[in-house]
Design an enzyme around this catalytic site. Structure first.
Site, PDB file in Angstrom:
ATOM      1  N   HIS B  62      19.909  36.395  22.584  1.00  0.00           N
ATOM      2  CA  HIS B  62      18.927  36.653  21.716  1.00  0.00           C
ATOM      3  C   HIS B  62      19.648  38.126  21.204  1.00  0.00           C
ATOM      4  O   HIS B  62      21.024  38.048  21.794  1.00  0.00           O
ATOM      5  CB  HIS B  62      17.504  37.212  22.120  1.00  0.00           C
ATOM      6  CG  HIS B  62      17.437  38.365  23.172  1.00  0.00           C
ATOM      7  ND1 HIS B  62      17.792  38.109  23.962  1.00  0.00           N
ATOM      8  CD2 HIS B  62      17.039  39.524  22.904  1.00  0.00           C
ATOM      9  CE1 HIS B  62      17.197  39.572  24.952  1.00  0.00           C
ATOM     10  NE2 HIS B  62      16.334  40.413  23.989  1.00  0.00           N
ATOM     11  N   HIS B  64      19.919  41.361  20.927  1.00  0.00           N
ATOM     12  CA  HIS B  64      19.539  42.437  21.621  1.00  0.00           C
ATOM     13  C   HIS B  64      20.529  43.261  21.926  1.00  0.00           C
ATOM     14  O   HIS B  64      21.753  42.405  23.005  1.00  0.00           O
ATOM     15  CB  HIS B  64      17.931  42.815  22.916  1.00  0.00           C
ATOM     16  CG  HIS B  64      16.877  42.673  21.565  1.00  0.00           C
ATOM     17  ND1 HIS B  64      15.994  42.543  21.827  1.00  0.00           N
ATOM     18  CD2 HIS B  64      16.306  43.362  20.221  1.00  0.00           C
ATOM     19  CE1 HIS B  64      14.715  42.807  21.368  1.00  0.00           C
ATOM     20  NE2 HIS B  64      15.473  43.983  20.372  1.00  0.00           N
ATOM     21  N   ASP B  66      22.112  44.490  24.406  1.00  0.00           N
ATOM     22  CA  ASP B  66      22.105  44.755  26.389  1.00  0.00           C
ATOM     23  C   ASP B  66      22.704  43.083  26.977  1.00  0.00           C
ATOM     24  O   ASP B  66      22.937  43.492  27.900  1.00  0.00           O
ATOM     25  CB  ASP B  66      20.888  45.243  26.563  1.00  0.00           C
ATOM     26  CG  ASP B  66      19.659  44.615  26.735  1.00  0.00           C
ATOM     27  OD1 ASP B  66      19.669  44.812  25.384  1.00  0.00           O
ATOM     28  OD2 ASP B  66      19.153  44.311  26.927  1.00  0.00           O
ATOM     29  N   HIS B  67      22.451  42.330  25.203  1.00  0.00           N
ATOM     30  CA  HIS B  67      22.267  40.471  25.996  1.00  0.00           C
ATOM     31  C   HIS B  67      23.792  40.394  25.405  1.00  0.00           C
ATOM     32  O   HIS B  67      24.086  39.718  25.546  1.00  0.00           O
ATOM     33  CB  HIS B  67      21.205  39.803  25.876  1.00  0.00           C
ATOM     34  CG  HIS B  67      20.196  40.078  26.010  1.00  0.00           C
ATOM     35  ND1 HIS B  67      19.877  39.684  27.452  1.00  0.00           N
ATOM     36  CD2 HIS B  67      19.366  41.176  26.500  1.00  0.00           C
ATOM     37  CE1 HIS B  67      18.449  40.198  28.070  1.00  0.00           C
ATOM     38  NE2 HIS B  67      18.447  41.179  27.563  1.00  0.00           N
ATOM     39  N   HIS B 142       9.499  37.286  22.468  1.00  0.00           N
ATOM     40  CA  HIS B 142       9.977  38.164  22.894  1.00  0.00           C
ATOM     41  C   HIS B 142      10.324  38.975  21.041  1.00  0.00           C
ATOM     42  O   HIS B 142       9.262  38.889  20.337  1.00  0.00           O
ATOM     43  CB  HIS B 142      11.896  38.242  23.224  1.00  0.00           C
ATOM     44  CG  HIS B 142      11.688  39.318  23.526  1.00  0.00           C
ATOM     45  ND1 HIS B 142      11.499  40.837  24.329  1.00  0.00           N
ATOM     46  CD2 HIS B 142      12.947  40.088  23.067  1.00  0.00           C
ATOM     47  CE1 HIS B 142      12.150  41.559  24.345  1.00  0.00           C
ATOM     48  NE2 HIS B 142      13.085  41.017  24.116  1.00  0.00           N
ATOM     49  N   ASP B 212      14.833  37.852  27.752  1.00  0.00           N
ATOM     50  CA  ASP B 212      13.706  38.411  27.512  1.00  0.00           C
ATOM     51  C   ASP B 212      12.466  38.261  27.337  1.00  0.00           C
ATOM     52  O   ASP B 212      12.678  37.325  26.534  1.00  0.00           O
ATOM     53  CB  ASP B 212      13.757  39.610  26.987  1.00  0.00           C
ATOM     54  CG  ASP B 212      15.231  40.872  27.883  1.00  0.00           C
ATOM     55  OD1 ASP B 212      16.173  39.999  28.475  1.00  0.00           O
ATOM     56  OD2 ASP B 212      15.401  41.451  26.663  1.00  0.00           O
ATOM     57  N   HIS B 270      17.280  42.626  35.314  1.00  0.00           N
ATOM     58  CA  HIS B 270      16.010  43.351  33.621  1.00  0.00           C
ATOM     59  C   HIS B 270      15.012  44.441  33.942  1.00  0.00           C
ATOM     60  O   HIS B 270      14.782  44.739  32.797  1.00  0.00           O
ATOM     61  CB  HIS B 270      15.839  42.274  32.648  1.00  0.00           C
ATOM     62  CG  HIS B 270      15.750  42.832  30.722  1.00  0.00           C
ATOM     63  ND1 HIS B 270      14.652  43.785  30.397  1.00  0.00           N
ATOM     64  CD2 HIS B 270      17.160  42.775  30.455  1.00  0.00           C
ATOM     65  CE1 HIS B 270      15.405  43.700  29.792  1.00  0.00           C
ATOM     66  NE2 HIS B 270      16.126  43.224  29.226  1.00  0.00           N
TER      67      HIS B 270
END
Lengths: 305, 305
Positions: B62, B64, B66-67, B142, B212, B270
Site C-alpha cells: 500500500h 503509506h 513506510d512501505h 487498512h 498493514d 511492523h
C-alpha cells in the site's frame, strides 16, 4: 552564539555501505535548518542530536534523488510526531508537486503547514531572512537546475566593553552605544564617547554549501572569504573525465575553488561509491588547499565567533 | 530448492533507531522478489546479501510512506548500476504516477523497463505467475487500499525413487514416471509401475505476507495452512484502542489469525516505535500461538522442502 554544520550524509548518488546520501544539519543560535535530505536523513538527524520539530526551513539544492528522497519520510514523521509549527521548504519547481502527489495517495493531511518557496535558476537571490541571518542562492553547474546556499549572519551590534561599564549608566545609554552612537547629556555635553565604551562587533559568520556542481570559477566572487565552504568532490583527478561527463568536481577542483575564493576552511564530500574510503580524496585536495577536511557522517564543524 | 524470507525492515510508520521500515527479500529458487520497500530498503538489501539486479518483481502492499519510500532510490540505483533486465512492479494506483513524476524532475531515463501492474482493491487475484510459482493478493483492512501477498509454489512433479533406478531406463521413461504415468513396453506390457518407481512430489510451499491490517478473520480461509505467515503486530493488547483507531493489529490478534488459519509458523512485525524493544510483543503472541517469531532486521526464515 553557536554556528555549526553537522554532516548527516556525504556519499554520492550510489549509496556506499555505512554512508548516507547528502544531508546537513545547520544550527545557528536558536535557528535550525536542513540542507538536502537524502534517503535516511531523518534517522541520521535523530542519531546526531537533531530535532525534527525545531527545523525552521529545509533547503533542497536540486531534484536528484540522493538529495531529497529522505524528505518525504521526514515530513510524514513530523506529522506523526504532531508537529504544529510551519515549515518552509526551498526547492526548484517539482518538489511541491512530488510532495502533494504522495500526500494524496497516502490520504494524508499534514497537521502543520508547509510553505513552498520555488528557487530560481542561474541567479543569486536572498531566499530566506530572519532576525540574525540571510540565506542566498549560489548558482551551480549541474545536469539539472541546482543551487548552492550561502548562510550569512547579519551585521552585529557593537559590543559593550564591560571593563568600562559605570554603575550609573542607563539602559538607553547602552542601547545607544551598541548602535555605535555617542551618548550626550541634556546639556549637550558628551557623556560617553562611543569608541571608549565599545568593542567592535563580532564578525558576521558565513557558510557556503556548493553541491552538486562541475568546476565553476564564477562562484568564487560570491563565496569570497567565507568561514566555511562545503564543496562537492565526487572524484579524484584520475577520474577527471568522469567528473566532466557527469558535471561533478574532483578533489583538486574543490580545493582550487577554496583557494581562489580565499575561504578559511573547506569540507569536501559527495564521494563516489567507487572509493572504498573517502580518505583517498584528502591528500589531493590538501595539495592545493591545506585547510581541507572530509565530510564524515556525524562530524560537526563549528564556526567560532 | 531454497525458499526464504529475509527481513530488511520491521518497524512501524515512525522509524525507531536501528530499525528500518517494512521491506522483505524473498528468494525462491532462482527467483528474487521484494515485498515493500520502506526507506533504506536498498541499503538493507545489500547489507543482507541481496542483489538489486536479480530482483524479478517488487510487490508494494500500500502507499503509506513506510512501505514504499525506499523504492525510488532503489530504482535509481538499479539504473546507475546499469541494470538492463525488465522489472515488474505491483502496486495500487498512484505509484506509477509518483515514480514517473520523480523521473521527470530529475530528468532521468532509466536504462531498463518497468512494467507497472495495478492492483485491485477488495479482491483476490493471481497477479504474478512464472514456471514454479504464483503470487496472489490478499485483501487487507487498512486506512487506504492495502493488499497482502500469498506466494504459492505450483504443484511439483513426482520424484524418482533413486533406489529403484535401473541402468537400462530411458530418459523418456523417467519423464513419464515423473508425470505420474506408468511406462509400457511396445508390446503393451507394463514395464515400470509408477507407484513402485516414484515418491510423492515435494509439497508446494506457501508464504503469506499480511501488513498493514486491522484484525480481519476473513483472510483465514485464503491463508489456511500456509507454511509461513507474516502478520503485522503493531501494538500489544494494552494499546488495543490505538490498534482499532489506526487499523492495525495487536500481537494477540496476529496470533489469533495464525491459529484460526492453522498456519505452521508466524512472524510478527511492523512494531510501533513506542516499544523500545519488539521483545515485549512476543510473549503476548505466543500465549495464543506458540510458533511465533519476531521479524528482526537481517533474520532469514527458511521453508524447507
Amino acid at each position: 552564539v553557536s554556528f555549526s554544520v553537522t554532516i548527516l550524509g556525504s556519499s554520492g548518488a550510489l549509496p556506499a555501505l555505512g554512508r548516507y546520501p547528502t544531508s546537513q544539519y545547520i544550527q545557528i543560535g536558536k535557528h535550525h535548518f536542513l540542507i538536502d535530505a537524502g534517503e535516511g536523513a531523518q534517522v541520521q538527524l535523530s542519531r546526531f542530536g537533531g530535532n525534527i520539530h525545531r527545523l525552521d526551513a529545509i533547503f533542497i539544492s536540486h531534484l536528484h534523488g540522493d538529495h531529497y528522497l529522505g524528505l518525504m519520510g521526514l515530513l510524514f514523521s513530523m506529522h506523526l510526531n504532531k508537529r504544529q509549527n510551519d515549515l518552509h521548504l526551498y526547492a526548484f519547481k517539482g518538489l511541491r508537486e512530488i510532495i502533494l502527489l504522495q500526500l494524496k495517495y497516502s490520504k494524508s493531511v499534514l497537521g502543520y503547514t508547509i510553505h513552498f518557496h520555488e528557487l530560481k535558476e542561474n541567479s543569486t537571490e536572498i531566499v530566506f531572512e530572519n532576525d540574525t541571518l540571510t540565506v542566498e542562492t549560489i548558482p551551480l553547474l549541474h545536469k539539472i537546475p541546482c543551487n548552492g546556499f550561502l548562510f550569512r549572519e547579519k551585521p552585529k551590534p557593537k559590543r559593550i566593553n564591560k571593563d568600562k561599564l559605570a554603575a550609573n549608566m542607563l539602559i538607553q545609554h547602552i542601547v545607544q552605544l551598541k548602535q555605535g552612537l555617542d551618548v550626550f547629556a541634556e546639556s549637550g555635553e558628551i557623556l560617553y564617547k562611543n569608541e571608549v565604551f565599545t568593542l567592535p562587533p563580532h564578525p558576521s559568520r558565513t557558510y557556503a554549501f556548493c553541491s552538486d556542481t562541475a568546476y565553476q570559477e564564477s562562484m568564487c566572487q560570491q563565496i569570497e572569504g567565507v568561514d566555511l565552504l562545503y564543496h562537492e568532490s565526487t572524484f579524484t583527478s584520475e577520474d577527471q573525465v568522469k567528473a566532466i561527463e557527469t558535471k561533478h568536481s574532483t578533489a583538486r577542483e574543490a580545493a582550487l575553488i577554496a583557494k581562489k575564493a580565499g575561504v578559511k576552511k573547506l569540507i569536501i564530500g559527495h564521494f563516489s561509491a567507487r572509493y572504498h574510503s573517502p580518505e583517498v580524496l584528502l591528500p589531493e585536495a590538501r595539495q592545493t588547499f591545506t585547510e581541507t577536511y572530509l565530510a564524515i557522517e556525524g562530524e560537526t564543524f563549528h564556526i567560532s565567533e
